[in-house]
Design a protein around this motif. Structure first.
Motif, mmCIF file in Angstrom:
data_model
loop_
_atom_site.group_PDB
_atom_site.id
_atom_site.type_symbol
_atom_site.label_atom_id
_atom_site.label_comp_id
_atom_site.label_asym_id
_atom_site.label_seq_id
_atom_site.Cartn_x
_atom_site.Cartn_y
_atom_site.Cartn_z
ATOM 1 N N VAL A 160 -3.641 -13.637 -2.233
ATOM 2 C CA VAL A 160 -2.315 -13.523 -2.832
ATOM 3 C C VAL A 160 -1.349 -14.442 -2.094
ATOM 4 C CG1 VAL A 160 -0.359 -11.975 -3.282
ATOM 5 C CG2 VAL A 160 -2.697 -11.151 -3.562
ATOM 6 N N ARG A 161 -0.664 -15.299 -2.841
ATOM 7 C CA ARG A 161 0.374 -16.146 -2.259
ATOM 8 C C ARG A 161 1.753 -15.762 -2.757
ATOM 9 N NH1 ARG A 161 -2.963 -21.551 -2.405
ATOM 10 N NH2 ARG A 161 -4.148 -21.161 -0.521
ATOM 11 N N HIS A 162 1.828 -15.159 -3.927
ATOM 12 C CA HIS A 162 3.109 -14.770 -4.503
ATOM 13 C C HIS A 162 2.874 -13.553 -5.385
ATOM 14 C CE1 HIS A 162 7.169 -15.329 -6.146
ATOM 15 N NE2 HIS A 162 6.630 -14.903 -7.266
ATOM 16 N N SER A 163 3.759 -12.581 -5.270
ATOM 17 C CA SER A 163 3.642 -11.373 -6.080
ATOM 18 C C SER A 163 5.037 -10.850 -6.393
ATOM 19 C CB SER A 163 2.861 -10.307 -5.324
ATOM 20 O OG SER A 163 2.982 -9.060 -5.973
ATOM 21 N N THR A 164 5.282 -10.601 -7.667
ATOM 22 C CA THR A 164 6.521 -9.957 -8.077
ATOM 23 C C THR A 164 6.159 -8.788 -8.983
ATOM 24 O OG1 THR A 164 7.730 -12.044 -7.998
ATOM 25 C CG2 THR A 164 8.741 -10.257 -9.233
ATOM 26 N N VAL A 165 6.589 -7.612 -8.602
ATOM 27 C CA VAL A 165 6.372 -6.412 -9.398
ATOM 28 C C VAL A 165 7.717 -6.032 -9.990
ATOM 29 C CG1 VAL A 165 5.686 -3.985 -9.355
ATOM 30 C CG2 VAL A 165 4.489 -5.648 -7.907
ATOM 31 N N GLU A 166 7.765 -5.887 -11.311
ATOM 32 C CA GLU A 166 8.990 -5.505 -12.003
ATOM 33 C C GLU A 166 8.718 -4.216 -12.772
ATOM 34 O OE1 GLU A 166 10.390 -8.793 -14.369
ATOM 35 O OE2 GLU A 166 10.276 -10.180 -12.678
ATOM 36 N N ALA A 167 9.409 -3.159 -12.382
ATOM 37 C CA ALA A 167 9.240 -1.874 -13.041
ATOM 38 C C ALA A 167 10.532 -1.528 -13.779
ATOM 39 C CB ALA A 167 8.918 -0.795 -12.016
ATOM 40 N N GLU A 168 10.391 -1.150 -15.051
ATOM 41 C CA GLU A 168 11.554 -0.780 -15.867
ATOM 42 C C GLU A 168 11.642 0.734 -15.985
ATOM 43 O OE1 GLU A 168 11.588 -2.707 -19.658
ATOM 44 O OE2 GLU A 168 11.413 -4.693 -18.782
ATOM 45 N N GLY A 169 12.861 1.228 -16.009
ATOM 46 C CA GLY A 169 13.094 2.660 -16.149
ATOM 47 C C GLY A 169 14.581 2.940 -16.095
ATOM 48 N N LEU A 170 14.952 4.121 -15.663
ATOM 49 C CA LEU A 170 16.350 4.504 -15.562
ATOM 50 C C LEU A 170 16.718 4.791 -14.111
ATOM 51 C CD1 LEU A 170 16.764 6.936 -18.606
ATOM 52 C CD2 LEU A 170 17.548 4.574 -18.422
ATOM 53 N N CYS A 171 17.869 4.244 -13.682
ATOM 54 C CA CYS A 171 18.370 4.564 -12.348
ATOM 55 C C CYS A 171 18.844 6.018 -12.364
ATOM 56 C CB CYS A 171 19.497 3.615 -11.953
ATOM 57 S SG CYS A 171 21.025 3.805 -12.905
ATOM 58 N N ALA A 172 19.132 6.552 -11.192
ATOM 59 C CA ALA A 172 19.529 7.951 -11.081
ATOM 60 C C ALA A 172 20.797 8.248 -11.903
ATOM 61 C CB ALA A 172 19.763 8.326 -9.616
ATOM 62 N N ALA A 173 21.774 7.334 -11.866
ATOM 63 C CA ALA A 173 23.022 7.571 -12.602
ATOM 64 C C ALA A 173 22.782 7.603 -14.103
ATOM 65 C CB ALA A 173 24.051 6.492 -12.254
ATOM 66 N N CYS A 174 21.993 6.671 -14.617
ATOM 67 C CA CYS A 174 21.707 6.650 -16.075
ATOM 68 C C CYS A 174 20.845 7.837 -16.476
ATOM 69 C CB CYS A 174 21.056 5.336 -16.458
ATOM 70 S SG CYS A 174 22.178 3.922 -16.390
ATOM 71 N N ARG A 175 19.900 8.216 -15.635
ATOM 72 C CA ARG A 175 19.054 9.378 -15.933
ATOM 73 C C ARG A 175 19.900 10.643 -15.994
ATOM 74 N NH1 ARG A 175 16.074 10.322 -11.237
ATOM 75 N NH2 ARG A 175 17.788 11.705 -10.779
ATOM 76 N N ASP A 176 20.835 10.787 -15.035
ATOM 77 C CA ASP A 176 21.681 11.971 -15.014
ATOM 78 C C ASP A 176 22.652 11.993 -16.193
ATOM 79 O OD1 ASP A 176 20.368 12.713 -12.724
ATOM 80 O OD2 ASP A 176 21.999 12.128 -11.359
ATOM 81 N N ALA A 177 23.105 10.814 -16.634
ATOM 82 C CA ALA A 177 24.038 10.723 -17.766
ATOM 83 C C ALA A 177 23.348 11.024 -19.096
ATOM 84 C CB ALA A 177 24.674 9.337 -17.814
ATOM 85 N N ALA A 178 22.026 10.822 -19.132
ATOM 86 C CA ALA A 178 21.279 11.045 -20.368
ATOM 87 C C ALA A 178 20.999 12.460 -20.534
ATOM 88 C CB ALA A 178 19.962 10.293 -20.352
#
Length: 178
Positions: A160-178
């Motif tokens: 491995v020379r380069h790795s980018t992990v991108e995870a999508e979801g809701l932050c705590a504030a958006c989760r609590d607002a939903a």
């Protein structure tokens, strides 16, 4: 785009302020650290590269190349897309910024700029949490994720020379607002 342009900051005129753009005090500290990192690596953080990095850091959110171009044009009217892309390529190579592929946008690597770790000292790895509610991006600094990936790939002879992990979801504030 919020960049702090035209704002007076405590401590007098900054170096970036001499070129027409001014940045927050914390950003100026990061820019000075970036300049030292580049010099230690035998590279040069030119005024243009410094301005682009300052715009990325001051944005406070992932920022696209054309937003950066707009911000740069407040000082350099003739700035063109290749100018920004060359600066971004340099900043990526130096480990001073990360590209969020999902958003086609850039964020500063504050871990490298704070001196807590240099991204060039190990396989370039970043993990990002992208909130689909508000667009906030949080960079993780979890060495366990990198080690797990390196260990898993080592068993098949891959380095491995380069790795980018991108995870999508809701932050705590958006989760609590939903």
């Amino acid at each position: 785009m919020e960049t702090g342009q035209g704002t007076q900051h405590e401590g007098g005129a900054s170096r970036a302020g001499m070129t027409g753009l001014s940045f927050a005090d914390r950003t100026e500290t990061w820019l000075d650290n970036a300049e030292r990192l580049c010099a230690a690596r035998g590279s040069r953080l030119t005024d243009l590269r410094r301005q682009v990095l300052g715009l990325v850091l001051d944005a406070g959110r992932p920022v696209g190349a054309y937003d950066l171009l707009d911000g740069l044009r407040t000082d350099k009217k003739s700035a063109a897309p290749p100018t920004v892309y060359r600066a971004l390529d340099f900043l990526l190579e130096q480990g001073l910024i990360h590209k969020i592929e999902r958003l086609s946008a850039f964020v500063g690597c504050t871990h490298a700029l704070d001196g807590t770790r240099a991204c060039g000292d190990h396989p370039h790895a970043a993990q990002f949490l992208i909130c689909t509610g508000c667009g906030q991006v949080t960079e993780l600094d979890d060495h366990g994720i990198l080690h797990a990936l390196v260990d898993a790939t080592r068993t098949i002879g891959f380095t491995v020379r380069h790795s980018t992990v991108e995870a999508e979801g809701l932050c705590a504030a958006c989760r609590d607002a939903a």
